[in-house]
Design a protein around this motif. Sequence first.
Motif, mmCIF file in Angstrom:
data_model
loop_
_atom_site.group_PDB
_atom_site.id
_atom_site.type_symbol
_atom_site.label_atom_id
_atom_site.label_comp_id
_atom_site.label_asym_id
_atom_site.label_seq_id
_atom_site.Cartn_x
_atom_site.Cartn_y
_atom_site.Cartn_z
ATOM 1 N N LEU A 74 0.826 -1.203 0.000
ATOM 2 C CA LEU A 74 0.000 0.000 0.000
ATOM 3 C C LEU A 74 0.859 1.251 0.000
ATOM 4 O O LEU A 74 0.589 2.212 -0.720
ATOM 5 C CB LEU A 74 -0.896 0.022 1.235
ATOM 6 N N GLN A 106 3.667 16.724 -7.611
ATOM 7 C CA GLN A 106 3.736 18.169 -7.803
ATOM 8 C C GLN A 106 5.130 18.588 -8.255
ATOM 9 O O GLN A 106 5.273 19.376 -9.177
ATOM 10 C CB GLN A 106 3.394 18.903 -6.502
ATOM 11 N N LEU A 142 3.836 19.154 -18.177
ATOM 12 C CA LEU A 142 4.127 18.495 -16.916
ATOM 13 C C LEU A 142 5.628 18.361 -16.658
ATOM 14 O O LEU A 142 6.041 17.828 -15.634
ATOM 15 C CB LEU A 142 3.487 17.102 -16.898
ATOM 16 N N GLN A 167 -9.639 18.453 -19.368
ATOM 17 C CA GLN A 167 -10.525 17.618 -18.554
ATOM 18 C C GLN A 167 -11.990 17.873 -18.914
ATOM 19 O O GLN A 167 -12.772 16.961 -19.114
ATOM 20 C CB GLN A 167 -10.285 17.944 -17.075
ATOM 21 N N SER A 200 -6.269 -0.793 -2.243
ATOM 22 C CA SER A 200 -5.763 0.301 -3.077
ATOM 23 C C SER A 200 -6.887 0.905 -3.919
ATOM 24 O O SER A 200 -6.987 2.122 -4.075
ATOM 25 C CB SER A 200 -4.638 -0.238 -3.952
ATOM 26 N N LEU A 241 -9.093 3.037 -1.706
ATOM 27 C CA LEU A 241 -8.436 4.315 -1.418
ATOM 28 C C LEU A 241 -8.490 5.235 -2.635
ATOM 29 O O LEU A 241 -8.760 6.427 -2.513
ATOM 30 C CB LEU A 241 -6.981 4.079 -1.006
ATOM 31 N N SER A 266 -6.277 16.963 -7.216
ATOM 32 C CA SER A 266 -5.256 17.786 -6.606
ATOM 33 C C SER A 266 -5.510 19.245 -6.968
ATOM 34 O O SER A 266 -5.843 19.556 -8.101
ATOM 35 C CB SER A 266 -3.900 17.337 -7.138
ATOM 36 N N GLY A 320 -3.145 20.497 -9.453
ATOM 37 C CA GLY A 320 -2.666 19.441 -10.326
ATOM 38 C C GLY A 320 -3.182 19.561 -11.739
ATOM 39 O O GLY A 320 -4.162 20.237 -12.019
ATOM 40 N N ASP A 321 -2.511 18.849 -12.618
ATOM 41 C CA ASP A 321 -2.914 18.777 -14.008
ATOM 42 C C ASP A 321 -3.943 17.661 -14.143
ATOM 43 O O ASP A 321 -4.324 17.016 -13.160
ATOM 44 C CB ASP A 321 -1.676 18.504 -14.852
ATOM 45 N N ILE A 322 -4.337 17.391 -15.384
ATOM 46 C CA ILE A 322 -5.262 16.303 -15.649
ATOM 47 C C ILE A 322 -4.673 14.990 -15.111
ATOM 48 O O ILE A 322 -3.499 14.716 -15.284
ATOM 49 C CB ILE A 322 -5.539 16.208 -17.163
ATOM 50 N N VAL A 342 -4.197 14.081 -11.943
ATOM 51 C CA VAL A 342 -3.461 14.125 -10.679
ATOM 52 C C VAL A 342 -4.448 14.198 -9.526
ATOM 53 O O VAL A 342 -5.287 15.105 -9.471
ATOM 54 C CB VAL A 342 -2.508 15.341 -10.624
ATOM 55 N N TYR A 343 -4.363 13.227 -8.615
ATOM 56 C CA TYR A 343 -5.311 13.162 -7.501
ATOM 57 C C TYR A 343 -4.562 12.967 -6.197
ATOM 58 O O TYR A 343 -3.479 12.397 -6.168
ATOM 59 C CB TYR A 343 -6.290 12.002 -7.719
ATOM 60 N N ASP A 344 -5.164 13.453 -5.114
ATOM 61 C CA ASP A 344 -4.576 13.277 -3.791
ATOM 62 C C ASP A 344 -5.478 12.377 -2.962
ATOM 63 O O ASP A 344 -6.694 12.359 -3.148
ATOM 64 C CB ASP A 344 -4.463 14.632 -3.075
ATOM 65 N N TYR A 345 -4.854 11.675 -2.005
ATOM 66 C CA TYR A 345 -5.665 10.855 -1.114
ATOM 67 C C TYR A 345 -6.540 11.745 -0.247
ATOM 68 O O TYR A 345 -6.104 12.771 0.253
ATOM 69 C CB TYR A 345 -4.775 9.961 -0.247
ATOM 70 N N LEU A 389 -10.161 9.789 -19.775
ATOM 71 C CA LEU A 389 -10.407 10.952 -18.924
ATOM 72 C C LEU A 389 -9.415 11.030 -17.777
ATOM 73 O O LEU A 389 -9.315 12.052 -17.107
ATOM 74 C CB LEU A 389 -11.825 10.889 -18.362
ATOM 75 N N LEU A 390 -8.683 9.949 -17.537
ATOM 76 C CA LEU A 390 -7.733 9.866 -16.426
ATOM 77 C C LEU A 390 -8.414 10.210 -15.101
ATOM 78 O O LEU A 390 -7.810 10.805 -14.222
ATOM 79 C CB LEU A 390 -6.528 10.783 -16.654
ATOM 80 N N ASN A 391 -9.688 9.862 -15.013
ATOM 81 C CA ASN A 391 -10.428 10.103 -13.781
ATOM 82 C C ASN A 391 -10.405 8.811 -12.969
ATOM 83 O O ASN A 391 -11.366 8.050 -12.932
ATOM 84 C CB ASN A 391 -11.860 10.525 -14.116
ATOM 85 N N TYR A 392 -9.264 8.564 -12.323
ATOM 86 C CA TYR A 392 -9.085 7.290 -11.621
ATOM 87 C C TYR A 392 -10.072 7.092 -10.483
ATOM 88 O O TYR A 392 -10.579 5.987 -10.294
ATOM 89 C CB TYR A 392 -7.643 7.145 -11.129
#
Lengths: 405, 303
Positions: free
Chosen positions: A40, A51, A142, A392, B44, B47, B54, B57-59, B61-64, B269-272
């Motif tokens: 994990l 970032q 990026l 997006q 995973s 989560l 984010s 963030g760009d396309i 990019v995600y945060d927990y 879409l990279l929308n995980y």
Amino acid sequence: MSSRPLPQDPIVRALVAQARQAQLTRRGLLAGAGAGASALALAACSTGGGQARPSAAADVSDTDKTLNWANWAAYIDEDDDGNYPTLVRFTEETGIEVNYDVAVDDNNTYYGKVKDQLALGQDIGADTVCLTDWMVSRWIRLGYTQELDHGNIPNIANLAPALANPSFDEGRAHSLPWQGGFAGICWNTEKVPGGLETVEDLWNSELKGRVGVLSEMRDTMGLIMLQNGVDISSPDWGDAEFDAAIEVLDEQVANGQIRNIKGNSYLEDLKSEDTLAAICWSGDITVLNAEAGDKWQFAIPTAGGTLWNDNFLIPIGSPRKTNAETLINYYYEPEVAAEVAAWVNYITPVVGAQEAAVAIDPELAENQLIFPNEETLSNAFIFRALDGAEEQKYQTQFQQILLGS
Amino acid sequence: MAFAAFATTEAQPQTTRRKSPIALFLLLPGILYLVLFFLTPLISLILTSLQAPSEFGDIGVYDYAFNWQNYVTVIQDYWPHILRSFGYALLATVFALLFSYPIAYFIGVKARRRPLLQSLLLVLVIAPFFISFLLRTLAWKQILSDESLIITSLKALSLLAPDAYFAGTPFAVVFGLTYNFIPFMTLPLYTTLERLDTRYLEAGSDLYANSFTVFRKVTIPLSMPGIVAGTLLTFIPAAGDYVNASRDFLGGPDTQMMGNVIEANFLVLLNYPAAAALSIILMAAILVLVGVYVKRSGTEDLL
């Protein structure tokens, strides 16, 4: 740690380097937590954050005369034995061994495969990749690419002026075109003898249910927006113009005029005649006509077509940047470019290739879809670069139509 | 099959349990395998499904985070696809059962006296597996295309309207699902019908039941384990299938199923988080439906 020389293979090499770095932390983790927790933690490291921009790898081109090139299928000259003649000559001239890898099958899936390594600045196993404008735009945005040293690419002088300053890479500091093509309209000349002139003609009720459009957003939406009178290459358009074009597409899908929206497999539908008229790519129609009888005609709509390019770029983690630049320089020789163009049937970005192509096949040099003249080019537009939020938003709108509701 | 295990534990008296370190040791590889390749990805996935975009963030990019609204959003956006997936899967299961039962009955009961014929027919049922399922689906796409022999002949016979077509319609998708999962239905049915004791059928007729009543009251209940196993083996993968409904195969824009939505969210879409949330909803929905189904089809009136 140990000072053993690293193995040659780039992927193994990256893995060894990674393992050495990770050794201490991994021990600590394994001692403390269970296997699940460590997995994990690894998963968290690989996708989270992102970032900080990765930094470029050190160049070892002086000592390492190899190069890995990832490209699309059927996108380089090939002889009957499966060799690539221009690449063989490159190796003879420069001593650089090229590992040509047909690893790219779709911009999105390739990106999905390598993006985590890119974000960490690792070697992705390719020293140069050819990707489409909009994807290149994302990589540059990026910080996933290395800056090109134009000193190593003197042949950059042969770059077609129209391609020298795209909005995603002013001055071509990070990318150089490999091949390009048009998106326009095509039709089956037996079933649609009258032919088509504009995108509007695709909405003719006689073609109901037999029209196809591409799942590549920039090509399908670009053509519809051009039909609506929008200059897609200028930065002046925004949500209103895009929404208007989405409405057109939505209506034509909803009323059954457009039956399907496809990627590369649209050629199957043209062959089986499920699709009689479509938005399509220029090079494909040349190949299709050669393969399955001269039945299809391609045209750039009167309101304009889209022009796209696949571009060389050097991923951030590649330690063989100079070798890659040497390769790019080689393919900007007009004679070499003409040889490739004669085989792949796409537009070469190299000025002088047309003259060189006359020597190979005079008829080829006249083909507007391979060597377009000023007039043809003046009617082809490059879709402007989108920022992250726009990409997006527009992709979501476009996908909503592709997925129906 | 899952059901068979379920049934036997209910029916047999509990055997006395002894703790044995050897048994535990032997189980270890299996447990480790499950933890590593099932539990870890599942956690995973959970989560990921709760991640939030984010801020800078760009396309992609995600945060927990604990962004449970992801689930609400995907249900709002994609409820038609969720319903459609289960609708198509249900139709495919019913059709597969209707087609497979006579086949399995013939192979398992009627062909019992001719072992050669029986094996030959079984090979025919399994034969499609020798060719990749993608290729077979692509072949159907060609067979059902507008200018194909089938469609043009149907039109010539006026059995089909001149502007009608199959490719890219819900019909084509359900057809493809049914076709692809028929072997998964036939084989479990065959294994139960093969053991069907025909003396029960004779007894039924002796008690003046007509053949339909015998079938309804004797054959079907006795083949219930096969029906349950077959429908599960068909329904579960069919609900998650994304090949048949894909626009590149038999589907069109109005036939997209959950698998296609997950694919688009993940790759394009990279929308995980949305893709992960949809996967979990799919898993949970299947779990609930299957649980209810196994419970309803009843252990009590089975054995």
